[in-house]
Design an enzyme around this catalytic site. Structure first.
Site, mmCIF file in Angstrom:
data_model
loop_
_atom_site.group_PDB
_atom_site.id
_atom_site.type_symbol
_atom_site.label_atom_id
_atom_site.label_comp_id
_atom_site.label_asym_id
_atom_site.label_seq_id
_atom_site.Cartn_x
_atom_site.Cartn_y
_atom_site.Cartn_z
ATOM 1 N N GLY A 1 -75.313 41.129 -30.709
ATOM 2 C CA GLY A 1 -75.655 42.484 -30.299
ATOM 3 C C GLY A 1 -76.167 43.275 -31.493
ATOM 4 N N SER A 2 -77.365 43.836 -31.422
ATOM 5 C CA SER A 2 -77.952 44.401 -32.624
ATOM 6 C C SER A 2 -79.245 45.145 -32.295
ATOM 7 C CB SER A 2 -78.217 43.277 -33.633
ATOM 8 O OG SER A 2 -78.734 42.143 -32.962
ATOM 9 N N ARG A 3 -80.104 45.281 -33.317
ATOM 10 C CA ARG A 3 -81.326 46.058 -33.139
ATOM 11 C C ARG A 3 -82.383 45.630 -34.147
ATOM 12 N NH1 ARG A 3 -80.787 52.428 -34.168
ATOM 13 N NH2 ARG A 3 -82.676 52.716 -35.390
#
Length: 230
Positions: free
Chosen positions: A187-189
């Site tokens: 989960g990240s960007r």
């Protein structure tokens, strides 16, 4: 395409050890209680799905900038690229793509070019959808220099549950548009800083596909595109 190809995707090698760990734990859970074992199977399938690495069809026309990540456009704003890259201190248009734990997390090069710089910086683990994540969270930044000398920054940002940024490339390497260069667990960007004067062709809330969705066009003269959610 065969029906099975819709559900069964190749898995990135980075995920093999994690799937093996989840599978081993599942066996132990079955020995304890079958209900726990079935929960373990579900988590093992999710782990495989997280590390999926499907084939992507990247548009080949020169000048197209594609999304580096699967997910949703969470921010479009002016910002200065990470100082550690040594790029201009001019504010550029930054497009942020937020990846949930259900998105494919293999990251792809937004444009073809040579990696002029890579800079890792430790930091915090705020929710990656927040604006302050770009400045405060752990990140790994790449500066890609195109043949015409212009540069694009792409930044891997760890999120609330992400604890490991992986980069497969190094300074001096040449990337093709859409080529895999890294991934983030879990989960990240991804932030992309567009060259000065280049307008995004995407909008807030738009769903992105890494290596396929056109994020911007270096040759376009039109203004930023508008959209209506329905």
């Amino acid at each position: 395409m065969k029906m099975r190809d819709t559900f069964l995707k190749p898995m990135h090698p980075e995920g093999r050890k994690f799937v093996a760990i989840f599978a081993a734990i599942t066996i132990v859970l079955f020995l304890i209680w079958s209900v726990l074992g079935w929960i373990g199977i579900g988590l093992t399938i999710w782990c495989y799905y997280f590390f999926r690495d499907p084939v992507r069809v990247t548009p080949a026309r020169d000048g197209l900038i594609v999304s580096p990540a699967d997910g949703v456009v969470s921010l479009i704003e002016k910002a200065v690229p990470p100082a550690e890259l040594g790029m201009s201190d001019m504010a550029l248009t930054r497009v942020s793509v937020f990846m949930s734990v259900f998105n494919c997390h293999v990251n792809r090069a937004p444009i073809a070019g040579q990696i002029a710089a890579i800079a890792y910086r430790p930091g915090k683990f705020f929710n990656a959808s927040l604006d302050k994540a770009s400045a405060d969270n752990e990140r790994n930044s790449l500066c890609i220099e195109m043949p015409d000398g212009r540069q694009i920054a792409v930044v891997q940002i760890a999120g609330l549950v992400a604890r490991r940024i992986v980069c497969f490339t190094k300074t001096g390497d040449t990337l093709r548009t859409g080529e895999r260069f890294g991934l983030i667990r879990f989960g990240s960007r991804l932030d992309v800083y567009l060259p000065d004067g280049v307008e995004p062709m995407v909008n807030l809330g738009q769903t992105m596909i890494a290596g396929e969705t056109v994020l911007a066009d270096l040759t376009a003269t039109e203004s930023a595109r508008m959209a209506v959610a329905d």
